[in-house]
Design an enzyme around this catalytic site. Sequence first.
Site, short mmCIF file in Angstrom:
data_model
loop_
_atom_site.label_atom_id
_atom_site.label_comp_id
_atom_site.label_asym_id
_atom_site.label_seq_id
_atom_site.Cartn_x
_atom_site.Cartn_y
_atom_site.Cartn_z
N GLU A 148 52.39 21.02 -30.33
CA GLU A 148 51.39 20.66 -29.32
C GLU A 148 51.64 19.26 -28.76
OE1 GLU A 148 46.82 19.28 -29.76
OE2 GLU A 148 47.27 21.26 -30.59
N SER B 198 42.98 26.50 -35.10
CA SER B 198 43.28 25.84 -33.84
C SER B 198 42.47 26.46 -32.71
CB SER B 198 44.77 25.95 -33.51
OG SER B 198 45.05 25.33 -32.28
N ASN C 213 24.83 20.93 -44.75
CA ASN C 213 25.45 19.68 -44.34
C ASN C 213 24.88 18.56 -45.20
OD1 ASN C 213 27.24 18.69 -41.85
ND2 ASN C 213 25.75 17.09 -42.31
N ARG C 214 25.74 17.60 -45.56
CA ARG C 214 25.28 16.49 -46.40
C ARG C 214 24.08 15.79 -45.76
NH1 ARG C 214 29.16 11.38 -47.18
NH2 ARG C 214 28.74 11.35 -44.94
N HIS D 242 52.21 23.47 -35.86
CA HIS D 242 51.55 23.84 -34.60
C HIS D 242 51.14 22.59 -33.85
CE1 HIS D 242 47.79 24.21 -32.33
NE2 HIS D 242 48.16 25.44 -32.00
N ASN D 243 50.49 21.65 -34.54
CA ASN D 243 50.03 20.44 -33.88
C ASN D 243 51.19 19.57 -33.43
OD1 ASN D 243 47.56 21.45 -34.62
ND2 ASN D 243 46.77 19.55 -35.44
N GLN E 108 35.71 16.28 -43.11
CA GLN E 108 36.83 15.39 -42.86
C GLN E 108 37.88 15.52 -43.95
OE1 GLN E 108 35.68 11.30 -42.43
NE2 GLN E 108 37.76 10.55 -42.27
N LYS F 271 49.80 24.94 -39.60
CA LYS F 271 48.91 24.26 -38.65
C LYS F 271 49.46 22.88 -38.29
CE LYS F 271 45.14 23.48 -36.21
NZ LYS F 271 44.93 22.04 -36.15
#
Length: 470
Positions: free
Chosen positions: A189, A128, A33-34, A185-186, A75, A182
């Site tokens: 949703e 997901s 991780n940064r 899919h969202n 992100q 995806k």
Amino acid sequence: MKLCDIGIIGLSVMGRSLALNMADHGFCVAGYNRSRSVTEAVVLEHPHPNLMPFYTLESFVSALKRPRRVMLMIQAGAPVDAVIDQLLPLLATGDILLDGGNSFFEDTRRRSRMLSEKGIQYFGVGISGGEEGARRGPSIMPGGDADAYPAVQPILESIAATAEQMPCCAYIGPDGAGHYVKMVHNGIEYADMQLIAESYLLLKYCGGFSNAALAELYADWNQGELKSFLVGITADIFRERDDLADGDLIDHILDSAAQKGTGRWTSMESLRQGVDVSMITAAAGARVMSNALETREKAAGLLEVDAVPPVQDRKAFAEQIRRALYAAKIVAYAQGFSLLRDASERYHWSLDLGTIAAIFRAGCIIQADFLNDITAAFRRDPLLGNLLLDRFFHEKIAANHQSLRSAAASGIRTGLPLPAMTNALSYLDAFRSPHTGANLIQAQRDFFGSHTYERTDRTGAFHHEWRKTE
């Protein structure tokens, strides 16, 4: 030193959960991780013999087996490009990068082309299921080079949820296919959640159901054809007591919902492709309107609407709303899968819609028994253009559309906002109607702009010299 099977960059909630899931399945995982403090916290709070922490990118990459497999859990947007730029000098031909974030599919296509020229394989991986899914078994949608998939397949399919003893993970297609699926899919949703919220409005404000009664009702619905993750948690939500004040928690939650953008992306792509996903668009719009709290408060007394008549038969009313929700849900999925069908042809992805429905059956937010029926529909006809043309779903719509009409009418009469249900009804009627008024629109366009029109009795484009009345 033991070399690791895969490395994960980004150890916040989702990255950490996936890393631990992989470690549980016997894979040696390198974690980076940064922010060094995040890596240290993961090691301290979640020690695992198969999770190895690293504090520089150089040591992290050096610890990986070849071909190196690196998954980015960071992100979406510019940060992904920045990390790729940092990694490139450390990677070699044949290494594989996987982006497990919610990246826009066109970004994934761009990165895939760029990295392919440098000999690096790139996968856009839709994931997901939230934190719990990532930790215990998500639905996974990998898109990239088919020849490179066997190098990541054992890891991804091992950590995925299972439905009927099959992993909820399958190769989707080239370049941006995984992230596109995806995204849709969202979008589905969004529509599914909005429909459930609208059923709640009808039951509460037209039917007079208490929170306790709603909890019981949704729990009952979750035993039948509406059985799903979202309906199940809805029942649980209405049971929850507030831990900060008296009463039920639902009554103290602000009537305003955020969104992260994937619903909007689905809507924008549908307009670009020319495919109607009006329910997804309506659901995204409903969230936008929910944020206008101050304006809504000022407009509260703007119109007078009919008083809500007391429901005489609450059991019958609840059944009407259940049927309406089911019918509208069919339409939402029909729209979403129609968009996938169009994208498959447009981008030459050869999407297997039956397999996509199958990997949604567990691990993800829209997981539902209902997806077994969608899987079966595409198994019966892999070229099915719209779910509403499948005999099973046609019969279900025929049996339930009157309930959808009645539910929508109840909301319209009493001023309840039902954007998803009313759009489902409009879509159904337009889909089956021989007349949409488009002939008049063609005439209008030719009248004011000489855009031409098509005829019913001969082929070609025509222009008419219209007579304008002063």
